[in-house]
Motif scaffolding. Structure first.
Motif, mmCIF file in Angstrom:
data_model
loop_
_atom_site.group_PDB
_atom_site.id
_atom_site.type_symbol
_atom_site.label_atom_id
_atom_site.label_comp_id
_atom_site.label_asym_id
_atom_site.label_seq_id
_atom_site.Cartn_x
_atom_site.Cartn_y
_atom_site.Cartn_z
ATOM 1 N N SER A 150 0.939 -1.040 0.021
ATOM 2 C CA SER A 150 -0.029 0.094 -0.150
ATOM 3 C C SER A 150 0.814 1.321 0.131
ATOM 4 O O SER A 150 1.913 1.170 0.505
ATOM 5 N N GLN B 233 0.375 3.764 2.081
ATOM 6 C CA GLN B 233 0.531 3.982 3.410
ATOM 7 C C GLN B 233 1.945 3.199 3.916
ATOM 8 O O GLN B 233 2.649 3.931 4.577
ATOM 9 N N SER C 226 5.036 4.994 2.424
ATOM 10 C CA SER C 226 5.485 6.132 3.079
ATOM 11 C C SER C 226 5.885 5.997 4.327
ATOM 12 O O SER C 226 6.683 6.856 4.986
ATOM 13 N N ARG C 227 5.873 4.550 5.130
ATOM 14 C CA ARG C 227 6.360 4.470 6.355
ATOM 15 C C ARG C 227 7.978 3.670 5.991
ATOM 16 O O ARG C 227 8.935 4.198 6.718
#
Length: 90
Positions: free
Chosen positions: A7, A9, A12-13
């Protein structure tokens, strides 16, 4: 995200963690400014050489043409009307 089936998300981590790992591992090879004065010197260089104020660095990239995954929409669509993945060079 479609290329690695994770994902946005999670990406982005992961990206900040990878950047930190690269900087930590390569700190003897890649020198980053440590003080405000050193950062200002970098900015002056971009301004003096290229008339590009407030710049602290530059990255270039290479588009590699691909066949986009099904149902990926515009995620891989680039400015020259092709599907590609962008690899960054610095």
């Amino acid at each position: 995200m479609y290329l690695f089936k994770v994902s946005r998300q999670l990406i982005s981590r992961i990206v900040p963690e990878v950047c930190y790992a690269l900087i930590s591992t390569l700190k003897e090879v890649i020198k980053l400014p440590n003080t405000k004065d050193e950062w200002m010197e970098v900015e002056r260089g971009f301004n003096d050489l290229w008339n590009f104020p407030n710049c602290l660095g530059a990255i270039d990239g290479k588009h590699v043409v691909i066949q986009a995954p099904k149902n990926s929409g515009s995620d891989f669509f680039n400015y020259i009307n092709r599907s590609s993945v962008l690899y960054f060079l610095h």
